[in-house]
Design an enzyme around this catalytic site. Structure first.
Site, PDB file in Angstrom:
ATOM      1  N   TRP A 135      34.730  50.446  32.319  1.00 53.08           N
ATOM      2  CA  TRP A 135      34.193  51.636  31.076  1.00 53.08           C
ATOM      3  C   TRP A 135      32.824  51.586  31.107  1.00 53.08           C
ATOM      4  CZ3 TRP A 135      31.215  49.159  27.935  1.00 53.08           C
ATOM      5  CH2 TRP A 135      31.358  47.762  27.810  1.00 53.08           C
ATOM      6  N   ASN A 136      31.930  50.713  31.716  1.00 49.61           N
ATOM      7  CA  ASN A 136      30.499  50.778  31.415  1.00 49.61           C
ATOM      8  C   ASN A 136      29.792  51.853  32.196  1.00 49.61           C
ATOM      9  OD1 ASN A 136      30.848  49.402  33.391  1.00 49.61           O
ATOM     10  ND2 ASN A 136      29.099  47.956  33.162  1.00 49.61           N
TER      11      ASN A 136
ATOM     12  N   LYS B 205      41.940  53.768  39.426  1.00 49.97           N
ATOM     13  CA  LYS B 205      42.813  53.576  38.274  1.00 49.97           C
ATOM     14  C   LYS B 205      41.508  53.172  37.256  1.00 49.97           C
ATOM     15  CE  LYS B 205      43.497  50.817  35.385  1.00 49.97           C
ATOM     16  NZ  LYS B 205      43.013  50.877  34.285  1.00 49.97           N
ATOM     17  N   PRO B 206      41.049  54.146  36.358  1.00 51.51           N
ATOM     18  CA  PRO B 206      39.870  53.845  35.566  1.00 51.51           C
ATOM     19  C   PRO B 206      40.004  53.199  34.406  1.00 51.51           C
ATOM     20  CG  PRO B 206      40.662  56.023  35.163  1.00 51.51           C
ATOM     21  CD  PRO B 206      41.719  55.607  36.287  1.00 51.51           C
ATOM     22  N   ALA B 207      39.102  52.507  33.857  1.00 49.91           N
ATOM     23  CA  ALA B 207      39.522  51.782  32.578  1.00 49.91           C
ATOM     24  C   ALA B 207      40.243  52.791  31.555  1.00 49.91           C
ATOM     25  CB  ALA B 207      37.935  51.190  32.175  1.00 49.91           C
TER      26      ALA B 207
ATOM     27  N   GLY C 238      34.854  44.838  37.370  1.00 50.15           N
ATOM     28  CA  GLY C 238      35.056  44.377  35.941  1.00 50.15           C
ATOM     29  C   GLY C 238      34.694  42.974  36.018  1.00 50.15           C
TER      30      GLY C 238
ATOM     31  N   GLU D  39      33.483  43.293  42.442  1.00 52.61           N
ATOM     32  CA  GLU D  39      32.021  43.228  41.599  1.00 52.61           C
ATOM     33  C   GLU D  39      32.130  42.965  40.249  1.00 52.61           C
ATOM     34  OE1 GLU D  39      29.403  43.896  39.357  1.00 52.61           O
ATOM     35  OE2 GLU D  39      29.320  46.188  40.047  1.00 52.61           O
TER      36      GLU D  39
ATOM     37  N   CYS E 225      26.622  45.131  34.095  1.00 55.18           N
ATOM     38  CA  CYS E 225      26.776  44.009  34.745  1.00 55.18           C
ATOM     39  C   CYS E 225      25.528  43.039  35.446  1.00 55.18           C
ATOM     40  CB  CYS E 225      27.745  43.653  35.814  1.00 55.18           C
ATOM     41  SG  CYS E 225      27.757  45.306  36.741  1.00 55.18           S
TER      42      CYS E 225
ATOM     43  N   GLU F  31      27.785  35.656  29.678  1.00 57.56           N
ATOM     44  CA  GLU F  31      27.398  36.811  29.579  1.00 57.56           C
ATOM     45  C   GLU F  31      27.645  37.630  28.127  1.00 57.56           C
ATOM     46  OE1 GLU F  31      29.929  39.406  32.365  1.00 57.56           O
ATOM     47  OE2 GLU F  31      28.001  40.582  32.831  1.00 57.56           O
TER      48      GLU F  31
HETATM   49  P1  ADP Z   1      36.070  45.102  31.426  1.00 58.49           P
HETATM   50  O1  ADP Z   1      36.880  45.945  30.736  1.00 58.49           O
HETATM   51  O2  ADP Z   1      35.130  44.024  30.621  1.00 58.49           O
HETATM   52  O3  ADP Z   1      35.418  46.206  32.254  1.00 58.49           O
HETATM   53  P2  ADP Z   1      38.341  44.356  32.924  1.00 58.49           P
HETATM   54  O4  ADP Z   1      38.088  43.427  33.970  1.00 58.49           O
HETATM   55  O5  ADP Z   1      39.163  43.805  31.611  1.00 58.49           O
HETATM   56  O6  ADP Z   1      36.649  44.420  32.554  1.00 58.49           O
HETATM   57  O7  ADP Z   1      38.681  45.717  33.351  1.00 58.49           O
HETATM   58  C1  ADP Z   1      38.222  46.341  34.548  1.00 58.49           C
HETATM   59  C2  ADP Z   1      39.010  47.285  34.921  1.00 58.49           C
HETATM   60  O8  ADP Z   1      40.462  46.624  35.393  1.00 58.49           O
HETATM   61  C3  ADP Z   1      39.612  48.239  33.955  1.00 58.49           C
HETATM   62  O9  ADP Z   1      40.167  49.469  34.814  1.00 58.49           O
HETATM   63  C4  ADP Z   1      40.885  47.811  33.478  1.00 58.49           C
HETATM   64  O10 ADP Z   1      41.912  48.691  33.047  1.00 58.49           O
HETATM   65  C5  ADP Z   1      41.732  46.850  34.697  1.00 58.49           C
HETATM   66  N1  ADP Z   1      42.282  45.801  34.513  1.00 58.49           N
HETATM   67  C6  ADP Z   1      42.315  45.106  33.510  1.00 58.49           C
HETATM   68  N2  ADP Z   1      43.100  44.051  33.798  1.00 58.49           N
HETATM   69  C7  ADP Z   1      43.752  44.112  35.043  1.00 58.49           C
HETATM   70  C8  ADP Z   1      45.103  43.873  35.390  1.00 58.49           C
HETATM   71  N3  ADP Z   1      45.693  42.591  35.073  1.00 58.49           N
HETATM   72  N4  ADP Z   1      45.310  44.322  36.829  1.00 58.49           N
HETATM   73  C9  ADP Z   1      44.800  45.299  37.016  1.00 58.49           C
HETATM   74  N5  ADP Z   1      43.859  46.037  36.421  1.00 58.49           N
HETATM   75  C10 ADP Z   1      43.242  45.477  35.399  1.00 58.49           C
END
Ligand code: ADP
Length: 457
Positions: free
Chosen positions: A127-128, A151-153, A204, A226, A260, A361
Site C-alpha cells: 500500500w505504500n 493483486k494490490p494491497a 511487502g 522485495e 522500505c 523497522e
Molecule cells: P504491508 O501491508 O506491510 O505492505 P504485507 O506483506 O502484509 O505488507 O502486504 C503486502 C501485500 O501482500 C499486500 O498486497 C497484501 O494484501 C499481500 N498479502 C498479505 N498476506 C498475504 C498472503 N498470506 N498471501 C498473499 N498475499 C498476501
C-alpha cells in the site's frame, strides 16, 4: 475503502476471493500466446501509450492515491511520474531482449541462447506506493512478453484499478493485464497454485514474503521478493552537513517514513553528532503536517492505527531506555473530522543500540540518532541486522565512499544521496530483504527464461 485521514468512505471495491484470482490467472493464460508472439515493437508502442496515459491522468491518479493512502498530494504527483517512468523504460527494453550465439567446441555445432517470457507473471503489491510498485513489475513483465495478474494491497485498490483501466484504454488486449482485489491469503494461494503462473513478484513485509516463498515451493514458482528494510544512515565528520540533513529529511520523512528504503537509524561520527541532530530536528519540526489533499502539506496521516501504535511503542521504548527527545514525539490533533493518525516528525538523540527503533523497522516518521567513533564501529553497527535493502553514507572523502559502499551489506547504497531510486537502476535487497532486482535492464531477467539450443549442422 476509507480515507486514512478522515475515515470517510472513498469507494466500494469488490472483495474477491480465490475463484476471482483463478479467473484472472486463466484470462492471463489465454492471452499469453498472442501477447508473447506479438512483435516486440508493437508491445513497446502499447507500453509507451500506457505510460503516456498515466502521465496525462497524473492529477486524477494523484488525488485518488492521496485519498486512499494519505500521502501529501505533491508526493502522489511525484509517485505517478515515477510510476510512468517504469513503463517508459520498459517500453524501450521491450525491443532489446537480445539472445546470443556462443562458440561451440566442435565444428558441426552451433549454440544459440534464446531469452523467452516465463509465462503468466503475478504482482502482489503493498500500500505504500500504490502506483509505482505495480508499474515497476508489470512494465518489464509485459515488455518481456508475459501477461500479468496484479493483486494490490487491500488498503489501496483504487490506484491499481485505475491503472488497469488505463492499460485497457491504451489498447492492451483483454486478459493481458488483470487486476483483482480482495482477500490476500486465499487470492495469494490461488495465484501460487495456478499452473500457468510461472513468476510472482512480491513487495511487502518479510513475514509475508517468507510465507509466499514456502508456498511457491509447491510449483517451483519463480519469485522476486522485495521485503522489509532497516536502513542505516551514516554521517561522517567530514560530510557536508547541509546535504546530509537534506538527504536525511528526503529519505526519512517521505511518505511519513513508510517506505522500505527509508533511513531507520542514524549513525553520526561523534564530533558532529550533536550539530547534525539539532539541524535535523529543526528541519523535521518545520515540516507541515496536514490533510494530504491540501496544497503545501508535507506530512499526512499514518496509514492505519496499527502503524501509529508501532511508532508510539518505538518512541516510548527509546525514551524509557534513556534516549532524549529532540523534537516531535506526539500525535498532532487535526481537529474535528480527522482521525488521530497524524504524528509529528520526530527526532530522538542518544538512542541506545538495543532500543527497538534501532533493531526493528519502524515504518514511521521517527529518526533515532546515535554516535560512533570509528569507521569500523559504524560499519559494524550498520551491518548488524538481518535486513539488507538500502543504506546511506555522507562524507566528502572519496576513498571512504568506495570503502564504505563496498563494505555495506545492502543492495542499494546512497552515497551523499538520500533518494537513490530511479527507473534505470537495479532496486532490490540482500539477506532477509529479499532477492531479485526491479528497474533497468536487470528487471527484464526476472521475467525471462534462458533457453539453450544446441544445433548440429
Ligand atoms: P504491508 O501491508 O506491510 O505492505 P504485507 O506483506 O502484509 O505488507 O502486504 C503486502 C501485500 O501482500 C499486500 O498486497 C497484501 O494484501 C499481500 N498479502 C498479505 N498476506 C498475504 C498472503 N498470506 N498471501 C498473499 N498475499 C498476501
Amino acid at each position: 475503502m476509507l480515507d486514512p485521514a478522515t475515515d470517510a468512505p472513498v469507494a466500494r471495491v469488490p472483495r474477491g476471493g480465490a475463484a476471482d484470482a483463478r479467473d484472472a490467472c486463466d484470462a492471463a493464460a489465454r492471452a499469453f500466446p498472442a501477447w508473447r508472439s506479438r512483435p516486440a515493437r508493437e508491445r513497446a508502442l502499447l507500453l509507451r501509450r500506457f505510460a503516456d496515459l498515466v502521465t496525462e491522468r497524473r492529477e486524477d491518479l494523484a488525488r485518488t492515491m492521496t485519498r486512499e493512502q494519505g500521502k501529501p498530494l505533491s508526493e502522489s504527483r511525484g509517485e505517478v511520474a515515477y510510476a510512468a517512468s517504469f513503463l517508459e523504460w520498459a517500453s524501450g527494453e521491450a525491443e532489446r531482449v537480445y539472445g546470443e550465439t556462443v562458440p561451440a567446441s566442435t565444428a558441426d555445432r552451433r549454440i544459440l541462447v534464446l531469452r523467452q517470457p516465463v509465462g503468466v507473471a503475478a504482482a502482489i503489491t503493498p500500500w505504500n506506493f500504490p502506483a509505482a510498485m505495480i508499474t515497476r513489475k508489470v512494465g518489464p513483465a509485459l515488455a518481456a512478453g508475459c501477461t500479468c495478474v496484479v493483486k494490490p494491497a487491500s488498503r489501496t485498490p483504487l490506484t491499481a484499478l485505475a491503472l488497469g483501466g488505463l492499460a485497457m484504454e491504451a489498447g492492451l488486449p483483454p486478459g493481458t493485464l488483470n487486476v483483482v482485489t480482495g482477500e490476500a491469503g486465499p487470492m495469494g494461494d490461488a495465484i501460487l497454485s495456478h499452473p500457468a503462473v510461472r513468476k510472482v513478484s512480491f513487495t511487502g513485509s518479510t513475514e509475508t514474503g517468507k510465507a509466499l516463498m514456502a508456498r511457491a515451493a509447491g510449483r517451483v514458482t519463480r519469485l522476486s521478493l522485495e521485503l522489509g528494510g532497516h536502513a542505516p544512515f551514516l554521517v561522517f565528520a567530514d560530510a557536508d552537513l547541509d546535504a546530509a540533513v537534506a538527504g536525511a529529511v528526503a529519505t526519512k520523512f517521505r511518505n511519513m517514513g513508510q517506505t522500505c528504503i527509508c533511513a531507520n537509524r542514524f549513525l553520526c561520527e561523534e564530533p558532529i553528532c550533536g550539530e547534525f541532530t539539532e539541524r535535523l530536528a529543526r528541519a523535521a519540526s518545520a515540516l507541515r503536517v496536514g490533510y494530504g489533499l491540501d496544497e503545501g502539506v508535507e506530512q499526512g496521516p499514518l496509514v492505519d492505527d496499527a502503524a501509529l501504535a508501532k511508532v508510539e511503542d518505538h518512541v516510548a521504548d527509546a525514551l524509557s531506555r534513556g534516549a532524549r527527545l529532540a523534537c516531535g514525539g506526539r500525535r498532532v490533533d487535526m481537529g474535528p473530522g480527522f482521525t488521530r493518525r497524524f504524528y509529528a516528525p520526530t527526532v530522538l538523540a542518544d538512542v541506545p543500540a538495543d532500543a527497538k527503533v534501532f533493531r526493528e523497522e519502524t515504518f514511521g516518521p521517527v529518526a533515532p540518532v546515535r554516535s560512533f567513533r570509528t569507521e569500523e564501529e559504524a560499519l559494524a553497527l550498520a551491518n548488524d541486522t538481518e535486513y539488507g535493502l538500502a543504506a546511506y553514507l555522507f562524507t566528502r572523502d572519496v576513498a571512504r565512499v568506495w570503502r564504505v559502499a563496498e563494505a555495506l551489506e545492502y543492495g542499494i547504497v546512497g552515497a551523499n544521496d538520500g533518494a537513490p531510486s530511479t527507473a534505470q537502476a537495479p532496486f532490490g535487497g540482500v539477506k532477509e530483504s529479499g532477492f531479485g532486482r526491479e528497474g533497468g535492464k536487470y528487471a527484464m531477467d526476472e521475467y525471462l527464461s534462458v533457453k539453450f539450443v544446441s544445433w548440429r549442422i
